[in-house]
Design a protein around this motif. Structure first.
Motif, PDB file in Angstrom:
ATOM      1  N   VAL A  11     107.103 -50.332  10.888  1.00 16.70           N
ATOM      2  CA  VAL A  11     106.293 -49.435  10.058  1.00 16.70           C
ATOM      3  C   VAL A  11     106.043 -50.044   8.681  1.00 16.70           C
ATOM      4  CG1 VAL A  11     106.284 -47.211   8.875  1.00 16.70           C
ATOM      5  CG2 VAL A  11     106.999 -47.343  11.256  1.00 16.70           C
ATOM      6  N   ALA A  12     107.082 -50.646   8.101  1.00 12.81           N
ATOM      7  CA  ALA A  12     106.947 -51.253   6.777  1.00 12.81           C
ATOM      8  C   ALA A  12     105.952 -52.413   6.800  1.00 12.81           C
ATOM      9  CB  ALA A  12     108.313 -51.744   6.286  1.00 12.81           C
ATOM     10  N   ILE A  13     106.027 -53.248   7.839  1.00 16.20           N
ATOM     11  CA  ILE A  13     105.123 -54.392   7.937  1.00 16.20           C
ATOM     12  C   ILE A  13     103.687 -53.926   8.139  1.00 16.20           C
ATOM     13  CG2 ILE A  13     104.501 -56.380   9.374  1.00 16.20           C
ATOM     14  CD1 ILE A  13     107.520 -56.756   9.895  1.00 16.20           C
ATOM     15  N   VAL A  14     103.497 -52.933   9.014  1.00 17.13           N
ATOM     16  CA  VAL A  14     102.147 -52.401   9.255  1.00 17.13           C
ATOM     17  C   VAL A  14     101.581 -51.784   7.980  1.00 17.13           C
ATOM     18  CG1 VAL A  14     100.831 -50.635  10.486  1.00 17.13           C
ATOM     19  CG2 VAL A  14     102.481 -52.042  11.718  1.00 17.13           C
ATOM     20  N   ALA A  15     102.416 -51.038   7.253  1.00 16.60           N
ATOM     21  CA  ALA A  15     101.968 -50.415   6.007  1.00 16.60           C
ATOM     22  C   ALA A  15     101.550 -51.478   4.991  1.00 16.60           C
ATOM     23  CB  ALA A  15     103.075 -49.540   5.429  1.00 16.60           C
ATOM     24  N   PHE A  16     102.321 -52.571   4.929  1.00 16.38           N
ATOM     25  CA  PHE A  16     101.985 -53.650   3.991  1.00 16.38           C
ATOM     26  C   PHE A  16     100.671 -54.312   4.385  1.00 16.38           C
ATOM     27  CE2 PHE A  16     102.188 -58.170   2.812  1.00 16.38           C
ATOM     28  CZ  PHE A  16     102.266 -58.043   1.430  1.00 16.38           C
TER      29      PHE A  16
END
Length: 288
Positions: A11-16
């Motif tokens: 989720v963090a990578i996709v959000a970034f």
């Protein structure tokens, strides 16, 4: 648990990635290098902005020594020692790198100012994960977080885009105070985290008001010089916390502690209020 961790990282990578797609690049504003106080004393350009970094070097070296001095800080976990070691290395390096930058402010020298700061920021994030979430995950995250900080600096330098660096710098400023308040601590004296966060916030305000403060003080000291001194209070408070803290026997979050204290205050107030308006019957002598 591993699936949850992988999901969170995903989720963090996709959000970034989404952030990088939908937001425009943020180039380095060259006016940033135009500081209010450019006075020279003793042959040192921008003297006060240079020498005001000295506290970082001092507290960084002191903290680094105490990390290994007869278990002075009493770390319970090995990962903590590694995390705090990286933090104090970053702090000491800020004292050197920022001084070097202020001798000749430009993009090339700014790299050596920002790189140590990312080491300190990312180390603190790893430390919080170790203390508040999971030792193994936090320890494993030290190197990836440090690499993320280094990559953010390289990305800015090669592509003139500050977005990754902004994430590395400002996410800890939001996440760390929230984690300090909401998650149960392993140690006592957790309020020192909030003092440190408060001084860092004050430092950012002073940085933004560099020229204004220089005018207010009649050209005695600039906002950027004060920014260095206030930012140096962050590792000072964290070092005091490490020296004073003990293992928390009852792991209760600061938020829960505040709720309990507030409830007691309200109950005491109600008791006082009830006693104020309580009347006793007095017999009246009607014989007269």
């Amino acid at each position: 648990m591993r699936k949850r961790t992988a999901y969170a990282w995903g989720v963090a990578i996709v959000a970034f990635i989404v952030l990088m797609i939908v937001t425009p690049a943020i180039p380095q504003n060259q006016e940033y290098h135009d500081f209010a106080d450019q006075r020279e004393f003793f042959g040192i350009p921008n003297t006060l902005n240079v020498v005001s970094n000295f506290p970082f070097l001092v507290i960084g070296i002191i903290g680094l020594v105490l990390c290994f001095y007869k278990n002075y800080f009493k770390f319970c976990l090995q990962g903590e020692l590694w995390g705090w070691t990286c933090f104090y290395i970053g702090v000491a390096a800020v004292g050197i790198g920022s001084s070097y930058y202020h001798l000749d402010p430009n993009d090339a020298t700014l790299v050596w100012d920002r790189l140590p700061m990312t080491i300190a920021f990312t180390s603190i994030m790893a430390i919080f994960i170790i203390e508040r979430i999971d030792e193994r995950k936090g320890t494993v995250s030290i190197i990836p977080l440090l690499l993320a900080g280094v990559i953010s600096i390289l990305y800015w330098r090669f592509f003139d885009d500050l977005r990754p660096y902004a994430v590395i710098q400002f996410v800890p400023c939001i996440v760390i105070p929230l984690m300090a308040i909401l998650l149960p601590p392993m140690y006592t004296h957790s309020t020192y985290w909030l003092w440190a966060a408060g001084f860092y916030l004050l430092a950012k305000v002073e940085e933004a008001m560099d020229k204004v403060i220089y005018e207010w003080t009649h050209h005695i000291v600039s906002g950027h010089t004060l920014k260095h001194l206030c930012a140096a209070m962050v590792p000072v408070f964290l070092t005091l916390m490490l020296a004073k803290r003990t293992v928390e026997t009852e792991r209760i979050s600061l938020l829960q502690t505040w709720k309990v204290s507030w409830t007691k205050v309200k109950e005491n107030g109600s008791t006082v209020e009830r006693s104020t308006y309580t009347y006793t019957s007095v017999e009246v002598d009607e014989s007269h």
